[in-house]
Scaffold this motif. Structure first.
Motif, mmCIF file in Angstrom:
data_model
loop_
_atom_site.group_PDB
_atom_site.id
_atom_site.type_symbol
_atom_site.label_atom_id
_atom_site.label_comp_id
_atom_site.label_asym_id
_atom_site.label_seq_id
_atom_site.Cartn_x
_atom_site.Cartn_y
_atom_site.Cartn_z
ATOM 1 N N ILE A 38 41.028 41.639 29.252
ATOM 2 C CA ILE A 38 42.380 41.098 29.374
ATOM 3 C C ILE A 38 42.277 39.677 29.902
ATOM 4 C CG2 ILE A 38 43.491 43.337 29.720
ATOM 5 C CD1 ILE A 38 43.711 42.696 32.688
ATOM 6 N N LYS A 39 43.276 38.858 29.566
ATOM 7 C CA LYS A 39 43.309 37.471 30.030
ATOM 8 C C LYS A 39 43.640 37.421 31.512
ATOM 9 C CE LYS A 39 44.767 34.683 26.113
ATOM 10 N NZ LYS A 39 45.865 33.841 25.632
ATOM 11 N N SER B 226 43.475 35.884 38.693
ATOM 12 C CA SER B 226 43.178 34.629 37.990
ATOM 13 C C SER B 226 42.414 33.692 38.918
ATOM 14 C CB SER B 226 44.472 33.966 37.513
ATOM 15 O OG SER B 226 45.280 33.632 38.607
ATOM 16 N N GLY B 227 41.831 32.701 38.309
ATOM 17 C CA GLY B 227 41.057 31.719 39.059
ATOM 18 C C GLY B 227 39.566 31.963 38.913
ATOM 19 N N ILE B 228 38.800 30.958 39.252
ATOM 20 C CA ILE B 228 37.350 31.025 39.046
ATOM 21 C C ILE B 228 36.701 32.162 39.832
ATOM 22 C CG2 ILE B 228 36.744 29.361 40.840
ATOM 23 C CD1 ILE B 228 34.667 28.312 38.646
ATOM 24 N N PHE B 229 37.188 32.456 41.019
ATOM 25 C CA PHE B 229 36.582 33.509 41.828
ATOM 26 C C PHE B 229 37.011 34.906 41.386
ATOM 27 C CE2 PHE B 229 36.478 29.824 44.744
ATOM 28 C CZ PHE B 229 35.105 29.720 44.845
#
Length: 169
Positions: free
Chosen positions: A89-90, A152-155
């Motif tokens: 999933i996005k 969401s986000g890089i982490f």
């Protein structure tokens, strides 16, 4: 042991599980009530070779604007396939889970949905929602749960493991 603690249900505020009764006890209640008699006549039992009270037929991930991701759980073979079939999933999307199930043998009270999401073995989310009480029959029920937002986000990027339990006392 930690996994057992993760799936320990909590009390739902304002919900009191009714007294457990057999189908025969329900059928003998209020014999003069016409609408209740119709409901009692709809109570059916399941094949004797299937002892499950709650049968989960499918679990689905619903995202607006795309087809649902449907996980078939209707047989042991289908369940094994699900364990080996991850889905993507996005990040940051809104989604909701939904479950399709049927009830067998007896009335089920206080049915709950519990979902634990872990990343790298660490619990990052726990969702618990009351489904309700249902009588046995040939009908299938579907319950949609609250809309949630994917991390969401890089982490937050990466692989997550989700485990689901649907059960009652």
């Amino acid at each position: 042991m930690a996994e057992e603690e993760d799936f320990a249900p909590t009390q739902t505020t304002g919900y009191k599980v009714g007294e457990k009764k057999t189908i025969d006890e329900y059928k003998s209640l209020d014999a003069n009530d016409e609408s209740l008699n119709k409901w009692k006549a709809s109570l059916a039992s399941a094949p004797s070779n299937d002892k499950r009270r709650v049968v989960i037929l499918q679990l689905a991930l619903e995202v607006e604007g795309r087809d649902d991701v449907v996980l078939d759980l209707s047989s042991p073979e289908a369940l094994q396939n699900v364990k080996n079939t991850p889905f993507v999933i996005k990040e940051g999307i809104d989604y909701r889970m939904k479950v399709k199930f049927k009830i067998q043998h007896e009335v089920v009270s206080g049915l709950k949905y519990l979902q634990i999401v872990k990343r790298k073995g660490i619990k990052v989310d726990k969702t618990e929602e009351m489904i309700g009480s249902y009588g046995p029959g040939d009908d299938h029920y579907e319950k949609k749960f609250m809309v949630e937002e994917a991390p969401s986000g890089i982490f937050a990027r990466g692989h997550y493991e989700a485990k689901v339990s649907v059960g009652c006392k």
